[in-house]
Design an enzyme around this catalytic site. Structure first.
Site, short mmCIF file in Angstrom:
data_model
loop_
_atom_site.label_atom_id
_atom_site.label_comp_id
_atom_site.label_asym_id
_atom_site.label_seq_id
_atom_site.Cartn_x
_atom_site.Cartn_y
_atom_site.Cartn_z
N LYS A 3 34.25 42.51 46.94
CA LYS A 3 35.66 42.57 47.68
C LYS A 3 35.50 42.67 49.02
CE LYS A 3 36.25 47.66 47.34
NZ LYS A 3 37.29 48.81 46.80
N CYS A 53 31.35 49.02 39.49
CA CYS A 53 31.94 50.22 38.56
C CYS A 53 32.91 49.79 37.78
CB CYS A 53 32.61 51.21 39.40
SG CYS A 53 31.51 52.14 40.52
N GLU A 65 34.07 61.05 40.15
CA GLU A 65 34.46 60.82 41.39
C GLU A 65 35.23 59.48 41.36
OE1 GLU A 65 33.70 57.61 42.73
OE2 GLU A 65 32.30 56.92 41.21
N THR A 124 28.70 58.70 36.92
CA THR A 124 29.65 58.12 35.59
C THR A 124 28.42 58.37 34.61
OG1 THR A 124 31.16 57.20 37.27
CG2 THR A 124 31.17 56.76 35.04
N ARG A 177 26.56 44.09 44.77
CA ARG A 177 26.27 44.29 43.31
C ARG A 177 27.24 43.75 42.34
NH1 ARG A 177 25.38 50.62 43.69
NH2 ARG A 177 27.31 50.13 45.05
N ASN A 215 39.10 53.90 34.85
CA ASN A 215 38.65 52.71 35.26
C ASN A 215 38.93 51.59 34.45
OD1 ASN A 215 37.37 53.41 37.84
ND2 ASN A 215 35.42 53.34 37.14
N GLY A 268 43.89 36.91 40.67
CA GLY A 268 42.75 36.22 41.46
C GLY A 268 41.74 35.88 40.45
N GLU A 270 35.18 51.53 47.11
CA GLU A 270 34.51 50.99 48.12
C GLU A 270 35.55 50.70 49.09
OE1 GLU A 270 31.02 48.85 47.60
OE2 GLU A 270 30.32 49.91 46.20
N PHE A 274 47.21 47.37 41.78
CA PHE A 274 46.16 46.72 41.00
C PHE A 274 46.96 45.52 40.29
CE2 PHE A 274 41.55 48.43 40.97
CZ PHE A 274 41.94 48.86 42.13
C1 UDX Z 1 36.51 51.15 41.34
C2 UDX Z 1 37.91 52.38 41.25
O1 UDX Z 1 38.88 51.59 41.92
C3 UDX Z 1 37.29 53.29 41.65
O2 UDX Z 1 38.40 54.58 41.34
C4 UDX Z 1 36.02 53.86 41.22
O3 UDX Z 1 35.54 55.27 41.53
C5 UDX Z 1 34.86 52.91 41.23
O4 UDX Z 1 35.35 51.53 40.91
P1 UDX Z 1 35.69 49.62 43.63
O5 UDX Z 1 34.68 49.24 42.88
O6 UDX Z 1 35.35 50.16 44.91
O7 UDX Z 1 36.32 51.04 42.98
O8 UDX Z 1 36.69 48.60 43.63
P2 UDX Z 1 38.20 48.26 43.25
O9 UDX Z 1 38.79 48.42 44.62
O10 UDX Z 1 38.71 49.05 42.11
O11 UDX Z 1 37.98 46.78 42.99
C6 UDX Z 1 37.49 46.43 41.85
C7 UDX Z 1 37.62 45.02 41.57
O12 UDX Z 1 39.06 44.62 41.37
C8 UDX Z 1 37.38 44.05 43.08
O13 UDX Z 1 36.58 42.92 42.59
C9 UDX Z 1 38.84 43.70 43.37
O14 UDX Z 1 38.82 42.43 44.33
C10 UDX Z 1 39.37 43.57 42.06
N1 UDX Z 1 40.87 43.70 42.47
C11 UDX Z 1 41.40 44.78 42.53
C12 UDX Z 1 41.74 42.49 41.89
O15 UDX Z 1 41.33 41.54 41.36
N2 UDX Z 1 43.12 42.71 41.92
C13 UDX Z 1 43.63 43.92 42.15
O16 UDX Z 1 44.81 44.20 42.13
C14 UDX Z 1 42.84 45.04 42.61
#
Ligand code: UDX
Length: 436
Positions: A322, A262, A153, A124, A329, A210, A255, A157, A251
């Site tokens: 999560k 990311c 991408e 990114t 990280r 994002n 919380g 995760e 999403f």
């Molecule tokens: C994210 C993007 O979703 C992905 O498309 C990009 O390529 C990389 O960054 P990721 O970092 O794996 O992916 O985490 P994600 O599942 O998006 O969750 C990010 C954070 O948001 C976590 O701390 C999660 O707990 C929080 N979250 C997610 C919420 O607090 N509420 C939600 O409804 C969803």
């Protein structure tokens, strides 16, 4: 037609390893290149550098059938075309992403080529970076060795393998439509929408996606504040608004805020890019502010119940950013732990997969006095309160009567809304979730 031989630089990172392994699963001869020789030796013994559901099996199978290789010698990429760049772009102090590893990797690849190849930027990168890389290659007279393509991408995760194999869309930014189509065609599930566009649009799509996800989370977290004031339930409100197909249910879980390597980094990078252009990203700055507030809020809930936290013993459940990942990280748990420590609290932490700060890549000295529990019950035992920060399924399955009896005060602050407040009340637990 013979399938392309593909190279992946940063092939043992979170994105690179999924990219390399899944391309091999699709039948391409793929070479993952990583400078870290030790990591390469470990993966060849079957030890992956991180956990990702389904990845181990793919790596094992494709190493065995010879489609996947790993190397720490860049010369092994000589016959690969295209070559994907999946190295890290960590945050600089001003929020901008540090692209030095991307530039260095592209140059290293180009210098080691006799014939031209397509270099695909997966990392990114801030707006304008792909164009800058192309210019940089021109200045170094390496532009006849590498054609730059942007292919961001969108892997989450915990579902990275599934996201790779069943993508929601494929975005390719390039100067040549023909090359862009070739790159898009590598993934090739025919039903997946493909957008072939400019470098700048591809970069913007990645950041805006994002930022929008972060926006959704901060939005619902803001509504959660009002829910608490009027006796509402944010889970019902989320469901009620998410059923509108224009909004969708994803999403919208309230919380202790979003975190991870990311979402926050890309949001900060986007804000910095507005500033660089003399503009202010007012909405995005608020998204970040609400998120930071959300982290403090769980601590304030403890204070409201216990008074000063100085000398209080708190059990903390969840260090990963999560569930279903061992990734710490930029986890929200770290600033929350630091904040609790700054208030004088004494902490015992637990995570099902993370077993020490050192193992997670940090110094134990940065978290003075924090103890690690082997089980959630141990983390709760004899503590003044329990704080839940990661939505691990094992926490949902805890014997709450046992937890209650082991706490000095039956107080649980839940930053992930894992339990039904009515059930907690019936079990004589003072339970404080987010927006419920
Ligand atoms: C994210 C993007 O979703 C992905 O498309 C990009 O390529 C990389 O960054 P990721 O970092 O794996 O992916 O985490 P994600 O599942 O998006 O969750 C990010 C954070 O948001 C976590 O701390 C999660 O707990 C929080 N979250 C997610 C919420 O607090 N509420 C939600 O409804 C969803």
């Amino acid at each position: 037609m013979e399938k392309a031989q593909i190279g992946v630089v940063g092939g043992l990172g979170h994105i690179g390893l999924i990219q390399a392994a899944c391309l091999a699963k699709l039948g391409y001869k793929t070479t993952g290149y990583d400078k870290d020789m030790q990591k390469v030796e470990e993966i060849l013994k079957g030890n992956l550098p991180f956990y990702e559901p389904g990845l181990h099996e793919i790596v094992e199978k494709t190493l065995k059938n010879g489609l996947l290789k790993f190397t720490s010698n860049v010369e092994d990429l000589k016959s690969c075309d295209p070559i994907f760049i999946c190295v890290g772009t960590p945050s600089l102090p001003d929020g901008e992403a540090d692209v030095s590893q991307v530039f260095a990797s592209v140059e290293e690849v180009a210098r080691n080529r006799k014939s031209p190849c397509t270099v695909v930027i997966k990392s990114t990168v801030p707006l304008g970076t792909n164009r800058k890389i192309a210019k940089y290659l021109e200045e170094k007279s390496l532009d006849d060795k590498a054609v730059i393509v942007s292919n961001p991408e969108f892997l989450q995760e915990g579902s990275g393998v599934r996201d790779f194999l069943k993508p929601s869309r494929i975005i390719v930014g390039a100067q040549s439509e023909e090359i862009a189509e070739k790159i898009a065609g590598l993934y090739s599930p025919p039903e997946v929408p493909v957008i072939i566009t400019t470098w700048e649009n591809a970069e913007l799509i990645k950041h805006a996606a994002n930022a929008f996800l972060a926006n959704k989370i901060s939005f619902i977290n803001e509504i959660a504040v009002l829910c608490e004031k009027v006796g509402g339930d944010i889970r019902v409100v989320s469901r009620g608004i998410g059923l509108d197909p224009r909004i969708n249910p994803h999403f919208l879980e309230a919380g202790a805020g979003f975190s991870g390597p990311c979402l926050e980094k890309d949001l900060k990078s986007l804000i910095a890019q507005f500033q660089k252009k003399g503009k202010q990203a007012k909405l995005l700055e608020s998204v970040l502010e609400v998120n930071e507030e959300k982290r403090k809020e769980v601590v304030h809930k403890l204070e409201e119940q216990l008074g000063t936290l100085a000398g209080k013993h708190i059990g903390v459940l969840g260090m990963a950013f999560k569930a279903e990942t061992d990734d710490v990280r930029d986890s929200h748990s770290l600033p929350i732990v630091r904040y609790l420590l700054s208030l004088g609290a004494m902490l015992t932490v637990h995570d099902p997969w993370v077993k020490s700060f050192r193992e997670a890549g940090f110094s134990e000295d940065d978290f003075p006095g924090v103890k690690w529990a082997q089980t959630p019950y141990e983390a709760a035992d004899g503590k003044d309160a329990l704080l839940i920060l990661t939505a691990w399924p094992e926490y949902r399955a805890l014997d709450m009567a046992r937890i209650r009896d082991s706490l000095v005060h039956p107080l649980i602050v839940d930053g992930r809304n894992l339990f039904d407040p009515r059930e907690m009340k019936a079990a004589n637990i003072m339970y404080l979730g987010v927006g419920i």
